[in-house]
Design an enzyme around this catalytic site. Structure first.
Site, short mmCIF file in Angstrom:
data_model
loop_
_atom_site.label_atom_id
_atom_site.label_comp_id
_atom_site.label_asym_id
_atom_site.label_seq_id
_atom_site.Cartn_x
_atom_site.Cartn_y
_atom_site.Cartn_z
CB SER A 118 -5.11 9.31 -5.04
OG SER A 118 -6.21 8.53 -4.84
CG HIS A 139 -6.92 13.83 -4.57
ND1 HIS A 139 -5.64 13.80 -4.06
CD2 HIS A 139 -7.53 12.72 -4.09
CE1 HIS A 139 -5.50 12.73 -3.31
NE2 HIS A 139 -6.63 12.06 -3.30
CD GLU A 151 -3.19 16.85 -3.91
OE1 GLU A 151 -2.03 16.99 -3.51
OE2 GLU A 151 -3.60 15.76 -4.36
CG ASN A 189 -1.59 10.14 -2.70
OD1 ASN A 189 -1.44 9.81 -1.51
ND2 ASN A 189 -2.77 10.19 -3.28
N1 CAA Z 1 -18.76 15.94 9.81
C1 CAA Z 1 -18.16 17.06 10.26
N2 CAA Z 1 -17.17 17.09 11.17
C2 CAA Z 1 -16.79 15.92 11.68
C3 CAA Z 1 -17.37 14.71 11.28
C4 CAA Z 1 -18.40 14.76 10.30
N3 CAA Z 1 -18.97 13.65 9.83
N4 CAA Z 1 -16.76 13.72 11.95
C5 CAA Z 1 -15.83 14.28 12.74
N5 CAA Z 1 -15.85 15.62 12.59
C6 CAA Z 1 -14.96 16.60 13.23
C7 CAA Z 1 -15.04 16.57 14.75
O1 CAA Z 1 -16.06 17.38 15.19
C8 CAA Z 1 -13.68 17.11 15.13
O2 CAA Z 1 -13.69 18.52 14.94
P1 CAA Z 1 -13.09 19.51 16.07
O3 CAA Z 1 -11.61 19.22 16.08
O4 CAA Z 1 -13.45 20.87 15.55
O5 CAA Z 1 -13.78 19.13 17.34
C9 CAA Z 1 -12.76 16.55 14.04
O6 CAA Z 1 -13.61 16.27 12.92
C10 CAA Z 1 -12.05 15.27 14.48
O7 CAA Z 1 -13.03 14.27 14.72
P2 CAA Z 1 -12.99 13.20 15.89
O8 CAA Z 1 -12.77 13.88 17.19
O9 CAA Z 1 -14.18 12.34 15.74
O10 CAA Z 1 -11.82 12.23 15.54
P3 CAA Z 1 -10.28 12.24 15.85
O11 CAA Z 1 -9.86 13.43 16.62
O12 CAA Z 1 -10.02 10.88 16.33
O13 CAA Z 1 -9.70 12.43 14.37
C11 CAA Z 1 -9.27 11.94 12.09
C12 CAA Z 1 -10.04 11.56 13.34
C13 CAA Z 1 -9.75 13.31 11.59
C14 CAA Z 1 -9.56 10.89 11.05
C15 CAA Z 1 -7.74 12.02 12.47
O14 CAA Z 1 -7.31 10.79 13.01
C16 CAA Z 1 -6.88 12.36 11.27
O15 CAA Z 1 -6.76 13.51 10.89
N6 CAA Z 1 -6.23 11.33 10.68
C17 CAA Z 1 -5.40 11.48 9.50
C18 CAA Z 1 -6.30 11.62 8.31
C19 CAA Z 1 -5.52 11.74 7.02
O16 CAA Z 1 -4.30 11.82 6.99
N7 CAA Z 1 -6.28 11.78 5.92
C20 CAA Z 1 -5.71 11.88 4.62
C21 CAA Z 1 -5.49 10.52 4.11
S1 CAA Z 1 -4.79 10.59 2.49
C22 CAA Z 1 -6.10 10.70 1.48
O17 CAA Z 1 -7.23 10.69 1.85
C23 CAA Z 1 -5.86 10.87 0.06
C24 CAA Z 1 -5.29 9.77 -0.73
O18 CAA Z 1 -5.30 9.92 -1.89
C25 CAA Z 1 -4.70 8.56 -0.21
#
Ligand code: CAA
Length: 285
Positions: A118, A139, A151, A189
């Site tokens: 990351s 990434h 990325e 990040n």
């Molecule tokens: N496979 C495919 N699709 C899936 C899935 C799976 N295993 N699990 C969930 N989905 C889909 C759902 O169908 C839904 O899609 P639609 O909108 O088309 O219906 C979508 O994903 C959202 O799923 P949920 O309804 O289950 O969950 P939610 O609405 O509560 O969202 C979340 C959960 C996506 C995690 C949301 O809270 C979110 O976007 N959070 C922020 C995530 C983020 O910022 N991630 C980046 C972190 S930084 C990083 O990773 C990098 C680093 O280096 C630190």
């Protein structure tokens, strides 16, 4: 292209990378260091794919077929079959360089190496191998099956051909590729880490409760998660290591991990994956 994929590490990110590759029809060999970690990693993949079926994103038959394409191992040498090998281990440069040096001796010269780091330098990791031209950063974001971007980081010696092939591969996984140079924290990040650390500082200073800090961002900025929930989601340990690496590079107080973050790492409060971070997750550990 890249019909057989190797993945080192089956934690949050490695499991997600293995899942999306298998769902895109690739054969995947995923390696963990112990049978116990491997079992937990494969369970994580099963749970995620079942969630995908429950949400109507894939059929049960496709889930079974994708799962059938994933093979777990604890033997690094089995990754020699991979045409591309993804690294998704702990965010520490020495560990990554040691791993890549070992993989370099195991895998054929034409195999592409991709780090899911990351924040750490791709050029430095590549220097531990004899294939810097076929070495790059890819990434992914958590949760990998849901989040669109990848990325793509070009090290100083990464060949244009490697970038072209990897871009096509990521697009075949359904991802949107964002090209980026080898700069600490890349794009996301570089912006995200100071924000997350500031949220921890706000909590330390008693500006507001953790619930209110999260609610303010969720409701006031329309983010899906507040920063402290997001920290638990990404991993307190992972964020700490990223911050340490960025601080080492920039010597800028914006990237210095607040004492609370360090204490949480030492206490084993690593977020959702250990059942406790800023919040508690009963039954998650
Ligand atoms: N496979 C495919 N699709 C899936 C899935 C799976 N295993 N699990 C969930 N989905 C889909 C759902 O169908 C839904 O899609 P639609 O909108 O088309 O219906 C979508 O994903 C959202 O799923 P949920 O309804 O289950 O969950 P939610 O609405 O509560 O969202 C979340 C959960 C996506 C995690 C949301 O809270 C979110 O976007 N959070 C922020 C995530 C983020 O910022 N991630 C980046 C972190 S930084 C990083 O990773 C990098 C680093 O280096 C630190």
């Amino acid at each position: 292209m890249f019909e057989t994929v190797g993945v080192v590490g089956c934690g949050l990110m490695g499991a997600g990378i293995a899942e999306v590759c298998a769902r895109a029809g690739r054969h995947v060999i995923v390696r963990e260091v112990s049978e116990d970690l491997l079992r937990r990693g494969l369970e994580r993949i099963d749970e995620s794919m079942e969630r995908g079926v429950a949400r109507g994103k894939l059929t049960d038959a496709d889930r079974k077929a994708a799962r059938g394409r994933i093979r777990g191992t604890t033997a690094l040498r089995e990754l020699r079959a991979g045409e591309i090998v993804f690294e998704a281990i702990i965010e520490k440069m020495d560990d990554k360089k040691r791993l890549f040096a070992e993989l370099d001796g195991i895998c054929p010269a034409e195999t592409v190496f991709a780090s899911n780091t990351s924040s750490l330098s791709i050029t430095e990791m590549a220097s531990a191998t004899k294939r810097a031209e076929r070495f790059l950063g890819l990434h992914f974001f958590n949760p990998v099956p849901v989040m669109k971007p990848v990325e793509m980081i070009r090290g100083l010696r990464t060949a244009e051909e490697t970038l072209t092939r990897c871009r096509a591969f990521c697009e075949a996984l359904g991802k949107t590729v964002i090209a980026c140079k080898d700069y600490p924290g890349f794009i996301v990040n570089l912006l995200l880490v100071p924000y997350l650390l500031d949220a921890v500082r706000a909590l330390e200073l008693g500006v507001a409760s953790k619930e209110d800090i999260d609610a303010a961002v969720r409701l006031g900025l329309n983010h899906p998660m507040g920063p402290l929930t997001l920290l638990d989601f990404v991993g307190i340990d992972t964020t700490y290591y990223i911050a340490e690496a960025m601080y080492a590079e920039f010597k800028d107080a914006r990237y210095a991990a607040p004492p609370l973050l360090r204490k949480m790492v030492l206490a084993g409060f690593h977020g959702r994956k250990t059942g406790r971070g800023f919040y508690e997750y009963p039954g998650a550990a």
